[in-house]
Design an enzyme around this catalytic site. Structure first.
Site, PDB file in Angstrom:
ATOM      1  N   SER A 109       0.877  -1.230   0.003  1.00  0.00           N
ATOM      2  CA  SER A 109      -0.174  -0.017  -0.080  1.00  0.00           C
ATOM      3  C   SER A 109       0.949   1.115  -0.032  1.00  0.00           C
ATOM      4  O   SER A 109       1.860   1.408  -0.839  1.00  0.00           O
ATOM      5  CB  SER A 109      -0.854  -0.122   1.050  1.00  0.00           C
ATOM      6  OG  SER A 109      -1.901   0.883   1.001  1.00  0.00           O
ATOM      7  N   GLU A 207      -1.675  -2.228  -8.164  1.00  0.00           N
ATOM      8  CA  GLU A 207      -2.864  -2.682  -7.771  1.00  0.00           C
ATOM      9  C   GLU A 207      -3.380  -1.534  -7.001  1.00  0.00           C
ATOM     10  O   GLU A 207      -2.652  -0.380  -6.853  1.00  0.00           O
ATOM     11  CB  GLU A 207      -2.477  -3.907  -6.513  1.00  0.00           C
ATOM     12  CG  GLU A 207      -1.683  -3.371  -5.599  1.00  0.00           C
ATOM     13  CD  GLU A 207      -1.903  -2.662  -4.344  1.00  0.00           C
ATOM     14  OE1 GLU A 207      -3.316  -2.548  -4.013  1.00  0.00           O
ATOM     15  OE2 GLU A 207      -1.330  -2.018  -3.498  1.00  0.00           O
ATOM     16  N   HIS A 277      -4.954  -5.476  -1.861  1.00  0.00           N
ATOM     17  CA  HIS A 277      -5.539  -5.058  -0.645  1.00  0.00           C
ATOM     18  C   HIS A 277      -6.683  -6.260  -0.846  1.00  0.00           C
ATOM     19  O   HIS A 277      -7.944  -5.975  -0.981  1.00  0.00           O
ATOM     20  CB  HIS A 277      -6.234  -3.611  -0.683  1.00  0.00           C
ATOM     21  CG  HIS A 277      -5.262  -2.723  -0.557  1.00  0.00           C
ATOM     22  ND1 HIS A 277      -4.614  -2.341  -1.559  1.00  0.00           N
ATOM     23  CD2 HIS A 277      -4.866  -1.982   0.604  1.00  0.00           C
ATOM     24  CE1 HIS A 277      -3.813  -1.369  -1.112  1.00  0.00           C
ATOM     25  NE2 HIS A 277      -4.260  -1.044   0.301  1.00  0.00           N
TER      26      HIS A 277
END
Length: 306
Positions: A109, A207, A277
């Site tokens: 992330s 992503e 995620h």
């Protein structure tokens, strides 16, 4: 490429929060799993700090980062969570210290900014994988996600196929190269900085989470106009959780946006990887050699430790 040393049972693992404040309860709930791996958890001094949307002031988060790399008793570093803030400390990191003390560095992330900066400044292989408060400490932490930590204890080739998830071909071909990338919004935020993503000849992983299709459109457009999509040798599309329109009644779908930007690039592109995620989360080393084939619908990744 600089491979970190593998972990061993009995090793101490440093836990830091270089971005937003982690959920402390969920962080502690992750400890039994880490301990089940035979590892001892050592918390950074400022993991519980809160400074607005940051897990402490920049100098304190940076201090924890440096302390864990400097301490010879700490054999690996796990991030408690993501959120926002790693880009604020990237310019102040002692990369010489990191290069001279290579050890597994694990997170994803917002940690994408650090993965990119560390790799490009030092050559150190880092790991895009589930974090303590964001994933490990939750009830839905998947058994397959747990298995991914094994790669830290022995050099092991990773193989991804349709047995893990359904994969979709956007553009055909076979390719090999260095695996780079991570969270799309963080990759875009590196553009125009000293840590701008280097994508030429590489396999680019993207992503993200909670980004509407028009937002993904804008970010892919920025990667396109900056030349990154053309430079990449191939593209892996990970999980885009909650990529649904909410602000606009009329919207393109995520698949339409991906097709608009990627289908005519004439390079291997596969979507559907459970990387990001999501649960399960297929954790991968970044900075190692990887091979991807649309004919075999496969991805093979070299070991991330020595």
């Amino acid at each position: 490429m600089l491979l970190p040393n593998r972990l061993h049972k009995g090793d101490k693992i440093g836990v830091i929060a270089p971005a937003s404040p982690p959920n402390i309860d969920q962080m502690y709930q992750a400890f039994p799993f880490i301990e089940s791996l035979g590892l001892e958890v050592v918390l950074g001094n400022h993991v519980k700090d809160v400074y607005g949307y940051l897990a402490g002031k920049d100098e304190d988060r940076l201090s924890d980062f440096h302390a864990m790399f400097r301490n010879p008793d700490i054999k690996g570093i796990f991030c408690a969570g993501g959120g926002y803030g790693t880009g604020r400390i990237a310019g102040k990191i002692d990369y010489k210290l990191v290069k001279e003390n290579p050890k597994p560095f694990w997170g994803y992330s917002d940690i994408t900014y650090l993965h990119t900066a560390i790799r490009q400044q030092t050559g150190l292989v880092t790991f895009h994988g589930p974090m303590l408060s964001s994933d490990i400490g939750k009830d839905d932490f998947h058994e397959k996600s747990q298995d991914m930590f094994r790669q830290l204890f022995a050099p092991a080739e990773l193989n991804y196929s349709t047995s893990y998830s359904e994969l979709m071909i956007i553009s055909e071909g076979a390719v090999s190269g260095e695996l780079v990338g991570g969270n799309l919004s963080l990759l875009v935020s590196t553009l125009g900085t000293p840590y701008e993503l280097e994508a030429k000849g590489k396999l680019l992983l993207i992503e993200d989470i909670d980004e509407e299709p028009y937002r993904v459109d804008g970010m892919l457009n920025q990667l396109k106009l900056s030349g990154k999509l053309d430079e990449a040798a191939g593209i892996l599309i990970g999980d885009f959780k909650n990529a649904e329109p909410s602000k606009r009644k009329e919207s393109l779908s995520l698949s339409q946006v991906l097709s608009d930007y990627l289908s005519d690039l004439n390079k291997p592109i596969i979507a559907g990887f459970k990387i990001g995620h999501c649960q399960p989360h297929f954790a991968v080393p970044l900075g190692v050699h990887a091979e991807m084939s649309t004919k075999k619908l496969s991805l093979t990744i070299a070991p991330g430790v020595k």
